[in-house]
Scaffold this active site. Sequence first.
Site, PDB file in Angstrom:
ATOM      1  N   ASP A  99      17.346  28.768  30.720  1.00  0.00           N
ATOM      2  CA  ASP A  99      17.938  29.592  29.531  1.00  0.00           C
ATOM      3  C   ASP A  99      19.241  28.863  29.107  1.00  0.00           C
ATOM      4  O   ASP A  99      20.499  29.024  29.662  1.00  0.00           O
ATOM      5  CB  ASP A  99      18.102  30.882  30.222  1.00  0.00           C
ATOM      6  CG  ASP A  99      18.738  31.801  29.177  1.00  0.00           C
ATOM      7  OD1 ASP A  99      19.151  31.747  28.093  1.00  0.00           O
ATOM      8  OD2 ASP A  99      18.708  33.035  29.685  1.00  0.00           O
ATOM      9  N   VAL A 143      25.908  33.093  17.062  1.00  0.00           N
ATOM     10  CA  VAL A 143      27.137  31.666  16.738  1.00  0.00           C
ATOM     11  C   VAL A 143      25.998  30.941  16.047  1.00  0.00           C
ATOM     12  O   VAL A 143      26.248  30.141  15.086  1.00  0.00           O
ATOM     13  CB  VAL A 143      27.316  31.405  17.816  1.00  0.00           C
ATOM     14  CG1 VAL A 143      28.093  29.887  17.791  1.00  0.00           C
ATOM     15  CG2 VAL A 143      28.534  32.242  18.499  1.00  0.00           C
ATOM     16  N   LYS A 162      31.942  33.408  28.485  1.00  0.00           N
ATOM     17  CA  LYS A 162      31.962  34.206  29.376  1.00  0.00           C
ATOM     18  C   LYS A 162      31.555  33.631  30.871  1.00  0.00           C
ATOM     19  O   LYS A 162      30.563  32.587  30.641  1.00  0.00           O
ATOM     20  CB  LYS A 162      31.068  35.440  29.132  1.00  0.00           C
ATOM     21  CG  LYS A 162      31.511  36.504  28.241  1.00  0.00           C
ATOM     22  CD  LYS A 162      31.349  37.772  28.508  1.00  0.00           C
ATOM     23  CE  LYS A 162      31.650  38.853  27.582  1.00  0.00           C
ATOM     24  NZ  LYS A 162      31.242  38.513  26.170  1.00  0.00           N
ATOM     25  N   GLU A 211      30.573  36.302  12.506  1.00  0.00           N
ATOM     26  CA  GLU A 211      29.137  36.571  12.922  1.00  0.00           C
ATOM     27  C   GLU A 211      28.988  38.112  12.738  1.00  0.00           C
ATOM     28  O   GLU A 211      30.051  38.812  12.937  1.00  0.00           O
ATOM     29  CB  GLU A 211      28.871  35.885  14.241  1.00  0.00           C
ATOM     30  CG  GLU A 211      29.845  36.348  15.479  1.00  0.00           C
ATOM     31  CD  GLU A 211      28.916  36.303  16.864  1.00  0.00           C
ATOM     32  OE1 GLU A 211      27.580  36.921  17.027  1.00  0.00           O
ATOM     33  OE2 GLU A 211      29.428  35.966  17.578  1.00  0.00           O
ATOM     34  N   SER A 234      21.704  28.959  25.661  1.00  0.00           N
ATOM     35  CA  SER A 234      21.844  29.318  24.443  1.00  0.00           C
ATOM     36  C   SER A 234      21.327  28.195  23.259  1.00  0.00           C
ATOM     37  O   SER A 234      21.952  27.118  23.250  1.00  0.00           O
ATOM     38  CB  SER A 234      23.082  29.927  24.151  1.00  0.00           C
ATOM     39  OG  SER A 234      23.298  30.427  22.746  1.00  0.00           O
ATOM     40  N   ALA A 235      20.716  28.695  22.334  1.00  0.00           N
ATOM     41  CA  ALA A 235      20.381  27.943  21.102  1.00  0.00           C
ATOM     42  C   ALA A 235      21.986  27.759  20.270  1.00  0.00           C
ATOM     43  O   ALA A 235      21.873  26.706  19.720  1.00  0.00           O
ATOM     44  CB  ALA A 235      19.468  28.468  20.229  1.00  0.00           C
ATOM     45  N   ASP A 236      22.987  28.137  20.704  1.00  0.00           N
ATOM     46  CA  ASP A 236      24.272  28.031  20.223  1.00  0.00           C
ATOM     47  C   ASP A 236      24.412  26.457  20.422  1.00  0.00           C
ATOM     48  O   ASP A 236      25.139  25.997  19.628  1.00  0.00           O
ATOM     49  CB  ASP A 236      25.150  28.872  20.661  1.00  0.00           C
ATOM     50  CG  ASP A 236      24.993  30.333  20.485  1.00  0.00           C
ATOM     51  OD1 ASP A 236      24.219  30.668  19.572  1.00  0.00           O
ATOM     52  OD2 ASP A 236      25.956  31.294  21.064  1.00  0.00           O
TER      53      ASP A 236
HETATM   54  N1  PSU Z   1      28.969  35.860  23.908  1.00  0.00           N
HETATM   55  C1  PSU Z   1      30.020  37.042  23.853  1.00  0.00           C
HETATM   56  N2  PSU Z   1      29.614  38.052  23.004  1.00  0.00           N
HETATM   57  C2  PSU Z   1      28.732  37.933  22.309  1.00  0.00           C
HETATM   58  C3  PSU Z   1      27.838  36.788  22.301  1.00  0.00           C
HETATM   59  C4  PSU Z   1      28.041  35.946  23.212  1.00  0.00           C
HETATM   60  O1  PSU Z   1      30.989  37.230  24.568  1.00  0.00           O
HETATM   61  O2  PSU Z   1      28.466  38.991  21.559  1.00  0.00           O
HETATM   62  C5  PSU Z   1      26.653  36.733  21.156  1.00  0.00           C
HETATM   63  C6  PSU Z   1      26.993  35.693  20.123  1.00  0.00           C
HETATM   64  O3  PSU Z   1      26.294  36.042  18.905  1.00  0.00           O
HETATM   65  C7  PSU Z   1      26.051  34.473  20.877  1.00  0.00           C
HETATM   66  C8  PSU Z   1      24.900  35.257  21.446  1.00  0.00           C
HETATM   67  O4  PSU Z   1      25.788  33.613  19.892  1.00  0.00           O
HETATM   68  O5  PSU Z   1      25.282  36.487  21.873  1.00  0.00           O
HETATM   69  C9  PSU Z   1      24.271  34.331  22.388  1.00  0.00           C
HETATM   70  O6  PSU Z   1      23.125  35.034  22.764  1.00  0.00           O
HETATM   71  P1  PSU Z   1      22.049  33.904  23.555  1.00  0.00           P
HETATM   72  O7  PSU Z   1      22.873  33.924  25.091  1.00  0.00           O
HETATM   73  O8  PSU Z   1      20.775  34.772  23.753  1.00  0.00           O
HETATM   74  O9  PSU Z   1      21.893  32.779  22.965  1.00  0.00           O
HETATM   75 MN    MN Z   2      18.890  32.829  26.156  1.00  0.00          MN
END
Ligand code: PSU
Ligand code: MN
Length: 304
Positions: A138, A106, A159, A25, A140-142
Amino acid sequence: MNEFVQLSPEVAAARADGRPIVALESTIIAHGMPWPQNLETAREVEDVIRAEGAVPATIAVIGGRIRVGLTNEELQQLAQSPDAMKLSRRDLPFALATGRLGATTVAATMICAHLADIAVFVTGGIGGVHRGGAESFDISADLQELARTPVAVVCAGAKSILDLGLTLEYLETHGVPVLSVGQDNFAAFFTPDSGLKADFRMDDADTQARFIRAKWALGLSGGVVVSNPVPAAQAMPREEIDAITAQALAEADHQGIQGKAITPFLLARIKALTGGRSLATNIALVKNNARVGAQLARALQKQA
Ligand code: PSU
Ligand code: MN
């Protein structure tokens, strides 16, 4: 190949020769790590994958195309562009339509890897259900992407800025298996052990590959999480990272940070509050994931 997808010469050659390919990524480059360690790490991670006998394909949106495999100059451009967009599923068409520079999360990297027919993707940590997610929504879309797109994601867990228990519950509900390498428990990014059990311990790449092939052969779409803990020698002390995480979360709350800005804010604050030591751990775990991902890609290729 999809009209928006463009393979680099190295990736196209690997595809033609039937060699294993590993997706990477770019949000980790543009928004996850500071300059210049972001560029150094991006290059070193690619080299780990090559040394393990696979071909790296770092993914980003440049000039209105999904680029699979980047040149050193393109990696540098991403590493030095603070205005690169952070692209998740909803954002991909915007960057393609407008020509904006975009780093893929991701979720978006999984989509692009699948369009390019790449089955293995290496990252640092996946997104998840944020603390308080039951109220804020909230999530994540992951996690949705893992539920629907057939790509194996090698990570060091997630994390503890997230609610890891709710994250695992969400994955279970959506039928996403969590395999763990070298230990029974799900990894917690800066520390090896989240205290929560993963679904299946699978130490060797051949077994992981057989599991993944069986899942997809059954028509069970969606991804697989391969949780690979940070090596103990490079891990952060747990009490320290817990205290710092709590402080960073409180600051985000106080400053009203919201939406997709939350994760980059917390990553930057944790780095600052640890005097940069969390960054060394972050770099070490991504390289460790690259080794495991390359071995998995090779095993999948061998079994095909
Ligand atoms: N977690 C990490 N480092 C990162 C990310 C997540 O430890 O760089 C990044 C990844 O690209 C992950 C994104 O897909 O943050 C998730 O963001 P959000 O929570 O806004 O979906
Ligand atoms: Mn989010």
